[in-house]
Design a protein around this motif. Sequence first.
Motif, mmCIF file in Angstrom:
data_model
loop_
_atom_site.group_PDB
_atom_site.id
_atom_site.type_symbol
_atom_site.label_atom_id
_atom_site.label_comp_id
_atom_site.label_asym_id
_atom_site.label_seq_id
_atom_site.Cartn_x
_atom_site.Cartn_y
_atom_site.Cartn_z
ATOM 1 N N ASP A 18 0.834 -1.208 0.000
ATOM 2 C CA ASP A 18 0.000 0.000 0.000
ATOM 3 C C ASP A 18 0.866 1.254 0.000
ATOM 4 O O ASP A 18 0.600 2.220 -0.734
ATOM 5 C CB ASP A 18 -0.923 0.023 1.226
ATOM 6 C CG ASP A 18 -2.035 -1.006 1.147
ATOM 7 O OD1 ASP A 18 -2.312 -1.494 0.023
ATOM 8 O OD2 ASP A 18 -2.618 -1.330 2.199
ATOM 9 N N HIS A 19 1.910 1.236 0.821
ATOM 10 C CA HIS A 19 2.794 2.399 0.922
ATOM 11 C C HIS A 19 3.533 2.646 -0.399
ATOM 12 O O HIS A 19 3.641 3.792 -0.866
ATOM 13 C CB HIS A 19 3.793 2.171 2.056
ATOM 14 C CG HIS A 19 4.719 3.310 2.278
ATOM 15 N ND1 HIS A 19 4.336 4.495 2.862
ATOM 16 C CD2 HIS A 19 6.038 3.464 1.981
ATOM 17 C CE1 HIS A 19 5.358 5.323 2.909
ATOM 18 N NE2 HIS A 19 6.416 4.717 2.386
ATOM 19 N N ILE A 20 4.002 1.580 -1.022
ATOM 20 C CA ILE A 20 4.712 1.704 -2.301
ATOM 21 C C ILE A 20 3.759 2.225 -3.372
ATOM 22 O O ILE A 20 4.105 3.112 -4.164
ATOM 23 C CB ILE A 20 5.323 0.349 -2.707
ATOM 24 C CG1 ILE A 20 6.441 -0.039 -1.729
ATOM 25 C CG2 ILE A 20 5.853 0.400 -4.137
ATOM 26 C CD1 ILE A 20 6.901 -1.474 -1.852
ATOM 27 N N ALA A 21 2.521 1.692 -3.393
ATOM 28 C CA ALA A 21 1.532 2.121 -4.389
ATOM 29 C C ALA A 21 1.207 3.606 -4.226
ATOM 30 O O ALA A 21 1.078 4.336 -5.227
ATOM 31 C CB ALA A 21 0.264 1.280 -4.267
ATOM 32 N N GLU A 22 1.083 4.077 -2.976
ATOM 33 C CA GLU A 22 0.818 5.498 -2.742
ATOM 34 C C GLU A 22 1.919 6.364 -3.340
ATOM 35 O O GLU A 22 1.654 7.419 -3.927
ATOM 36 C CB GLU A 22 0.711 5.776 -1.243
ATOM 37 C CG GLU A 22 -0.583 5.312 -0.618
ATOM 38 C CD GLU A 22 -0.584 5.523 0.890
ATOM 39 O OE1 GLU A 22 0.220 6.340 1.400
ATOM 40 O OE2 GLU A 22 -1.390 4.850 1.563
ATOM 41 N N GLY A 23 3.161 5.922 -3.186
ATOM 42 C CA GLY A 23 4.285 6.682 -3.738
ATOM 43 C C GLY A 23 4.216 6.781 -5.249
ATOM 44 O O GLY A 23 4.470 7.839 -5.826
ATOM 45 N N TYR A 24 3.857 5.673 -5.907
ATOM 46 C CA TYR A 24 3.723 5.712 -7.354
ATOM 47 C C TYR A 24 2.577 6.626 -7.779
ATOM 48 O O TYR A 24 2.689 7.374 -8.748
ATOM 49 C CB TYR A 24 3.493 4.302 -7.912
ATOM 50 C CG TYR A 24 4.753 3.501 -8.087
ATOM 51 C CD1 TYR A 24 5.773 3.929 -8.925
ATOM 52 C CD2 TYR A 24 4.925 2.287 -7.419
ATOM 53 C CE1 TYR A 24 6.926 3.193 -9.096
ATOM 54 C CE2 TYR A 24 6.081 1.541 -7.583
ATOM 55 C CZ TYR A 24 7.075 1.998 -8.417
ATOM 56 O OH TYR A 24 8.215 1.266 -8.589
ATOM 57 N N GLU A 25 1.457 6.572 -7.053
ATOM 58 C CA GLU A 25 0.308 7.399 -7.403
ATOM 59 C C GLU A 25 0.636 8.882 -7.246
ATOM 60 O O GLU A 25 0.190 9.711 -8.044
ATOM 61 C CB GLU A 25 -0.899 7.016 -6.548
ATOM 62 C CG GLU A 25 -1.490 5.669 -6.950
ATOM 63 C CD GLU A 25 -2.553 5.174 -5.998
ATOM 64 O OE1 GLU A 25 -3.103 5.994 -5.235
ATOM 65 O OE2 GLU A 25 -2.834 3.962 -6.015
ATOM 66 N N LYS A 26 1.439 9.223 -6.230
ATOM 67 C CA LYS A 26 1.863 10.621 -6.054
ATOM 68 C C LYS A 26 2.651 11.108 -7.256
ATOM 69 O O LYS A 26 2.647 12.292 -7.582
ATOM 70 C CB LYS A 26 2.740 10.761 -4.808
ATOM 71 C CG LYS A 26 1.978 10.877 -3.519
ATOM 72 C CD LYS A 26 2.949 11.118 -2.377
ATOM 73 C CE LYS A 26 2.263 11.072 -1.046
ATOM 74 N NZ LYS A 26 3.227 11.194 0.063
ATOM 75 N N ARG A 27 3.358 10.169 -7.917
ATOM 76 C CA ARG A 27 4.176 10.531 -9.073
ATOM 77 C C ARG A 27 3.405 10.436 -10.380
ATOM 78 O O ARG A 27 3.987 10.532 -11.458
ATOM 79 C CB ARG A 27 5.414 9.644 -9.134
ATOM 80 C CG ARG A 27 6.401 9.976 -8.027
ATOM 81 C CD ARG A 27 7.706 9.272 -8.261
ATOM 82 N NE ARG A 27 7.846 8.197 -7.283
ATOM 83 C CZ ARG A 27 8.703 7.209 -7.413
ATOM 84 N NH1 ARG A 27 9.475 7.121 -8.455
ATOM 85 N NH2 ARG A 27 8.779 6.280 -6.491
ATOM 86 N N GLY A 28 2.091 10.224 -10.289
ATOM 87 C CA GLY A 28 1.272 10.286 -11.491
ATOM 88 C C GLY A 28 0.990 8.955 -12.171
ATOM 89 O O GLY A 28 0.446 8.934 -13.271
ATOM 90 N N VAL A 29 1.351 7.826 -11.558
ATOM 91 C CA VAL A 29 1.081 6.512 -12.134
ATOM 92 C C VAL A 29 -0.373 6.154 -11.819
ATOM 93 O O VAL A 29 -0.873 6.475 -10.737
ATOM 94 C CB VAL A 29 2.049 5.458 -11.548
ATOM 95 C CG1 VAL A 29 1.740 4.070 -12.064
ATOM 96 C CG2 VAL A 29 3.484 5.841 -11.867
#
Length: 118
Positions: A18-29
Amino acid sequence: MPRGDKSKYTGKQERKADHIAEGYEKRGVSEKEAERRAWATVNKDDGGGKKEGGSGRGKQTGHPAAHKGGRMGGKASGERSAADRSASAKKAAATRKRNAEHHAQRRPSSALRAPSPR
């Protein structure tokens, strides 16, 4: 167990994903792609689900992909406009072309040299 079943993952592994996915979503993925990448990273780090009931389960979870190296990746280009990124790409392409031409001019003379005896 069908493909994509997450029942063998521990709570810690799920929180990590979940934490890794949040980081990707912050970067526009996109959300779907971020989740796919997050679970791939968890699998790479931990070697799959860690709950009992299969080969290789129950080993400790390390953090090989959680080092500092990838922490800021993508942030700089994500904040730049498309025009800025395009200009950088064009400049890089021109540099590669110029370097290739420069190296192509130097190769024939070096190809004429006799190989050194070993």
